[in-house]
Design a protein around this motif. Structure first.
Motif, PDB file in Angstrom:
ATOM      1  N   SER A  86       0.737  -1.651  -0.302  1.00 14.29           N
ATOM      2  CA  SER A  86       0.037  -0.113   0.226  1.00 14.29           C
ATOM      3  C   SER A  86       1.229   0.906  -0.157  1.00 14.29           C
ATOM      4  CB  SER A  86      -0.971  -0.212   1.141  1.00 14.29           C
ATOM      5  OG  SER A  86      -0.240  -0.158   2.056  1.00 14.29           O
ATOM      6  N   ILE A  87       1.974   1.101   0.859  1.00 15.50           N
ATOM      7  CA  ILE A  87       2.793   2.519   0.438  1.00 15.50           C
ATOM      8  C   ILE A  87       3.248   2.652  -0.541  1.00 15.50           C
ATOM      9  CG2 ILE A  87       4.837   3.681   1.798  1.00 15.50           C
ATOM     10  CD1 ILE A  87       3.652   1.831   4.095  1.00 15.50           C
ATOM     11  N   ALA A  88       3.842   1.481  -1.488  1.00 18.24           N
ATOM     12  CA  ALA A  88       4.430   1.731  -2.486  1.00 18.24           C
ATOM     13  C   ALA A  88       3.537   2.046  -3.025  1.00 18.24           C
ATOM     14  CB  ALA A  88       5.235   0.209  -3.139  1.00 18.24           C
ATOM     15  N   ASP A  89       2.332   1.904  -3.578  1.00 19.70           N
ATOM     16  CA  ASP A  89       1.672   2.305  -3.918  1.00 19.70           C
ATOM     17  C   ASP A  89       0.910   3.740  -4.356  1.00 19.70           C
ATOM     18  OD1 ASP A  89       1.424  -0.197  -6.034  1.00 19.70           O
ATOM     19  OD2 ASP A  89      -0.716  -1.418  -5.190  1.00 19.70           O
ATOM     20  N   LEU A  90       0.750   3.981  -3.534  1.00 20.12           N
ATOM     21  CA  LEU A  90       0.434   5.650  -2.779  1.00 20.12           C
ATOM     22  C   LEU A  90       1.258   6.399  -3.423  1.00 20.12           C
ATOM     23  CD1 LEU A  90      -1.586   7.207  -1.468  1.00 20.12           C
ATOM     24  CD2 LEU A  90       0.019   6.884   0.861  1.00 20.12           C
ATOM     25  N   MET A  91       2.771   5.997  -3.394  1.00 20.40           N
ATOM     26  CA  MET A  91       4.173   6.699  -3.213  1.00 20.40           C
ATOM     27  C   MET A  91       4.125   6.857  -4.740  1.00 20.40           C
ATOM     28  SD  MET A  91       7.597   6.161  -2.577  1.00 20.40           S
ATOM     29  CE  MET A  91       8.316   5.896  -0.572  1.00 20.40           C
ATOM     30  N   HIS A  92       3.905   5.550  -5.618  1.00 19.77           N
ATOM     31  CA  HIS A  92       3.486   5.798  -7.191  1.00 19.77           C
ATOM     32  C   HIS A  92       2.295   6.639  -7.031  1.00 19.77           C
ATOM     33  CE1 HIS A  92       3.714   2.542 -10.910  1.00 19.77           C
ATOM     34  NE2 HIS A  92       3.418   4.140 -11.271  1.00 19.77           N
TER      35      HIS A  92
END
Ligand code: HEM
Length: 131
Positions: free
Chosen positions: A112-118
């Motif tokens: 979820s952090i990676a997807d939000l960061m992306h």
């Protein structure tokens, strides 16, 4: 039988193993070693604190990952291929070393952090309320 991620020592093992794999990876390794020229002695302890904060709810990480990645994204755009590689390496490292509820949770949090960061890196600036 693998153990779950239960202690800071477990986090250290996970983070060290993950970044060893990252450095060897053709797609994202050079972003760390050649573009950002990461000082590992500085970066790794920060990442132990980051993941301990995320997984165990200890507020020991002080920093703003979005600012770091916005600056990095200006030098080398971080796109789907880079994020997929990052996530796959992270999941594989977790699964090779650990099994259990915390191992599942850390993968979900990473996703979820990676997807939000992306999303934030690619969102038009006018639509971003916070970094
Ligand atoms: C394509 C994906 C990614 C790349 C290429 C990347 C690369 C980097 C680089 C080069 C740094 C700076 C290291 C330094 O100069 O000391 C960094 C810092 C960091 N990254 Fe990433 N990253 C990615 C995804 C992620 C994701 C998904 C997370 C979290 C789940 C994350 C968490 C962090 C954190 C917490 C820091 C330290 C920020 C600080 O306090 O200075 N990164 N990353």
């Amino acid at each position: 039988m693998k153990n779950d991620i239960n202690t800071r020592e477990d986090i250290i093992l996970l983070v060290d193993s993950f970044y060893e794999r990252v450095q060897l990876n053709d797609k994202i390794g050079p972003i760390f070693t050649q573009i950002a020229k990461v000082d590992w002695a500085h970066h790794l302890p920060k990442m132990y604190d980051f993941w301990e904060s995320i997984l165990f709810g200890k507020a020991i990480y002080k920093g703003n990952p979005m600012l770091t990645h916005f600056a990095l994204n200006d030098k080398k755009p971080l796109q789907t291929a880079e994020f997929e590689t990052w996530k796959n390496l992270f999941y594989q490292t977790v699964d090779d070393l650990f099994a259990g509820p915390n191992a599942e949770t850390i993968k979900q949090k990473a996703q979820s952090i990676a997807d939000l960061m992306h999303f934030k890196l690619n969102a038009p600036p006018s639509k971003i309320k916070i970094v």
